[in-house]
Structures are given as C-alpha cells and as structure tokens.
Motif scaffolding. Structure first.
Motif, PDB file in Angstrom:
ATOM      1  N   PRO A  96       0.679  -1.380  -0.053  1.00 11.08           N
ATOM      2  CA  PRO A  96       0.155   0.206  -0.077  1.00 11.08           C
ATOM      3  C   PRO A  96       1.089   1.256  -0.003  1.00 11.08           C
ATOM      4  O   PRO A  96       0.357   2.579   0.237  1.00 11.08           O
ATOM      5  N   HIS A  97       2.104   1.248  -0.204  1.00  9.59           N
ATOM      6  CA  HIS A  97       3.089   2.390  -0.092  1.00  9.59           C
ATOM      7  C   HIS A  97       2.665   3.697  -0.913  1.00  9.59           C
ATOM      8  O   HIS A  97       2.428   4.908  -0.733  1.00  9.59           O
ATOM      9  N   ALA A  98       2.031   3.206  -2.355  1.00  8.03           N
ATOM     10  CA  ALA A  98       1.894   4.429  -3.345  1.00  8.03           C
ATOM     11  C   ALA A  98       0.707   4.875  -3.019  1.00  8.03           C
ATOM     12  O   ALA A  98       0.697   6.335  -2.861  1.00  8.03           O
ATOM     13  N   GLU A  99      -0.304   4.175  -2.354  1.00  9.14           N
ATOM     14  CA  GLU A  99      -1.639   5.007  -2.065  1.00  9.14           C
ATOM     15  C   GLU A  99      -1.441   5.889  -0.732  1.00  9.14           C
ATOM     16  O   GLU A  99      -2.140   6.918  -0.747  1.00  9.14           O
ATOM     17  N   MET A 100      -0.531   5.102   0.038  1.00  9.55           N
ATOM     18  CA  MET A 100      -0.506   6.075   1.216  1.00  9.55           C
ATOM     19  C   MET A 100       0.349   7.237   0.843  1.00  9.55           C
ATOM     20  O   MET A 100      -0.094   8.369   1.473  1.00  9.55           O
ATOM     21  N   VAL A 101       1.435   7.471   0.143  1.00 13.71           N
ATOM     22  CA  VAL A 101       2.325   8.402  -0.252  1.00 13.71           C
ATOM     23  C   VAL A 101       1.425   9.488  -0.978  1.00 13.71           C
ATOM     24  O   VAL A 101       1.419  10.629  -0.657  1.00 13.71           O
ATOM     25  N   ILE A 102       0.561   9.015  -1.868  1.00  9.81           N
ATOM     26  CA  ILE A 102      -0.106   9.911  -2.799  1.00  9.81           C
ATOM     27  C   ILE A 102      -1.412  10.479  -1.635  1.00  9.81           C
ATOM     28  O   ILE A 102      -1.589  11.622  -1.699  1.00  9.81           O
TER      29      ILE A 102
END
Length: 351
Positions: A96-102
């Motif tokens: 889930p890193h991408a969705e969290m960063v975004i």
C-alpha cells in the motif's frame, strides 16, 4: 527554539515500533539505536509523534503505550485528515505504499519518510514521484546506510580523488530477497557510484515459473547475481557472497566497508606492479541511520533543500531491482533503463 514538527506513523509493526527489541541484543547494538521509526522520532528534539495507525487495534494500543502517543487509529486516512501532520512516516509492507504516499501528499503533508521497499512496480513509483513533486513534498527513503557517517566519509574520499577514477562498486550482500533485502544493496551501489542515472541492468534471480501470473511475480526472489551499468561509466556488481560489505575500486586505490559498516579500509597505489598500501582510515563513529534520516528530512523542510534520499533517487534504485528481475525473466539479457514495462510487479501476495 525552531518549529516542532507533528508526526503521524502508519504501521505499528516491526520497523514502525518494535525492531529495537531485536537490535538491542546484537553486538554493537548501541551504535545503531534507536532503530524503529517511532523511537527515532522520540529521540529527535523537534519532532513530536502525535498519532499512530495500524489495521490491528492491539498494535496501535501497544505503540501508544510504549511511546506515549496520544492518538491511535485503525484507518490511516482518518488519522491524516484529523491530525493534519507535518510529517507522515510509512512503515508498512510495500503493497500500500503508493496509495499512502499519494494520499498524504494530497492532504497537505509536507514530509514523508517511507521505509523500503519503495513499492512493487515502476507504475506505482511513477505515481508516488508525481504526487510528491506536484505537492512539493520532501521525501526520504528508508535505506539507512545512505544517511550513515561512514558511507558519507567513503563518498567524500572518492569525490576528493583519493582512489582515482572510480571503475566499479562491488556489493557483497548475499543472495537475499530482491525487494526485502537488496533495495538496501541497490541504493548503496548507486550512492557510492555518485548517484548517477543507470544505463542498463542484468542479472539472475531465484524465481519460479509458477510464481508468475502475467506481469506479476508473486514472490520476492533472491538475487544470485546482478550487474548495473551506470551512465557515468561505473560498473556495479551484486554478488551472493558476504554480508553487507561494499568495495569501491578506482585507478589509484580502493576503499571498502568492514563488518557491516562498523569501520572502513582505504588502500592507495604505491610504486610498481599495482601494489597498494593501507592508509589509516579516520574513525567516523556510528550514529543511528534512522535518526540521521529524520534529521535530514526536518532540515530539508526548514531550508527547502533536497533530502539525501529523495523520491527520484528512491525511484531510480527501485528500478535497478526490477530491471534485474526483468533481465532474468527474459533469459539474462541486458534491460535498458528506464524500464519499458512499468506494469512489472514484484511482491508477495501478502504484501
């Protein structure tokens, strides 16, 4: 007194809150502590850990009690919207890193510390970079050696010409998992080579045919060998031997780390027959990479300068790993970088 930065932590597991318990029993452990994200923020004077989140309520409560954190959530989105932090720290598995960063970038968070692996595909990495740049987010990547004094001293020696023109960087870091272990390796190869762009990647990994489903590799395979050609002419090699040692060879000498970064060794050319002699290496000491990473992020927020592990560097080192996997997939051929197949996904199903 300068500003105190409000911090929210996503992920109350091992890297987020508890790895200090493992590290403290290892030899020389005091040199690296604090290690976890939470302990790092507690140790830095001008950061205040105001809230934590995890999908498991018991981990949230344990983290709150251990680090005296007032806010606890099981939904990171709710936490960010309610707490309005300056910094968000991400210590979950990479899925889930991408969705969290975004999400953090879109909700006025100005600093992000994201643990490795960065993500599972270059499509995700591209989206993360786009969001950070669009909203002016300062980003630091959790490859802790990049912030450690010893490795900076080695890079200073290289840039000062102490070993002449750099020819190659060798990483003796075992055959560990591509994403879980060798994101550290790739980042340090790049750092010691001067953080250049990459021309191509090539290598062999321990992937099984049955782990592939189209462009998705549902595994984190070991890297048996890897070769990186940097655009500045430096060659990068990943070998399956050793345990996190790095060596840089130049035209007038070589420099290497010993005992997983406890000290360094410098050899300089002398006389004929390519003989070399050891030169005393200044003891630079060991300081927590986590603390150095957080302090660097705070300083970047205060001054407006780039961080030492910014999103573009993180994306570049991630691409090296995926390039090696793609090389294996195509029979060991050279894979030009940037990677053409941005949908290539490498990660276990439980990520």
């Amino acid at each position: 007194m300068g500003k105190t930065y409000r911090v929210c932590l996503i992920g109350c597991g091992r890297m987020g809150t508890t790895i200090d318990d493992e590290v403290k029993d290892r030899p020389h452990s005091n040199l690296w502590l604090p290690y976890s994200h939470a302990a790092g923020y507690v140790a830095v004077e001008n950061t205040d850990l105001i809230a934590v989140s995890d999908v498991m309520q018991e981990k949230v409560e344990a983290a709150q009690e251990r680090y005296d954190v007032p806010g606890g959530y099981t939904d990171y989105r709710e936490m960010i919207e309610k707490e309005q932090p300056d910094i968000v720290s991400i210590a979950t598995r990479p899925g889930p890193h991408a969705e969290m960063v975004i999400f953090a970038a879109e909700h006025n968070v100005k600093g992000i510390y994201c643990d490795k692996p960065l993500c599972c595909s270059m499509k995700e990495a591209d989206a993360m970079a786009e969001a950070c740049e669009k909203y002016g987010v300062k980003f630091n990547y959790g490859t802790q050696r990049r912030y450690a004094d010893l490795y900076h001293k080695i890079r200073e020696l290289i840039e000062a010409g102490e070993i002449g023109d750099v020819r190659c960087v060798i990483a003796e870091c075992g055959s560990g998992a591509a994403q879980w272990s060798h994101t550290h390796t790739a980042d340090m190869l790049m750092f010691l080579a001067g953080d250049p762009e990459t021309e191509f990647a090539q290598g062999t990994v321990a992937a099984k045919d049955e782990d592939w489903q189209g462009d998705k590799l549902y595994a984190d395979p070991g890297i048996m060998c890897g070769y990186i050609k940097f655009k500045n002419g430096v060659h990068g090699y990943m070998t399956a031997g050793g345990a996190y040692e790095f060596e840089v060879l130049g035209t007038k000498g070589r420099v290497r780390t010993l005992n997983n970064g406890l000290r360094g060794q410098l050899w300089k050319a002398k006389g004929q027959w390519n003989m070399q002699e050891e030169v005393p290496f200044l003891d630079v000491g060991i300081v927590s990479g986590t603390v150095k990473c957080i302090k660097d992020l705070v300083e970047a927020l205060e001054t407006g300068r780039d961080t030492q592990g910014d999103i573009q560097l993180a994306r570049r080192s991630q691409e090296m790993i995926l390039g090696i996997v793609e090389s294996h997939r195509q029979g060991g051929i050279r894979i030009p970088l940037p990677l053409e197949n941005r949908d290539l996904h490498v990660g276990r199903k439980d990520w």
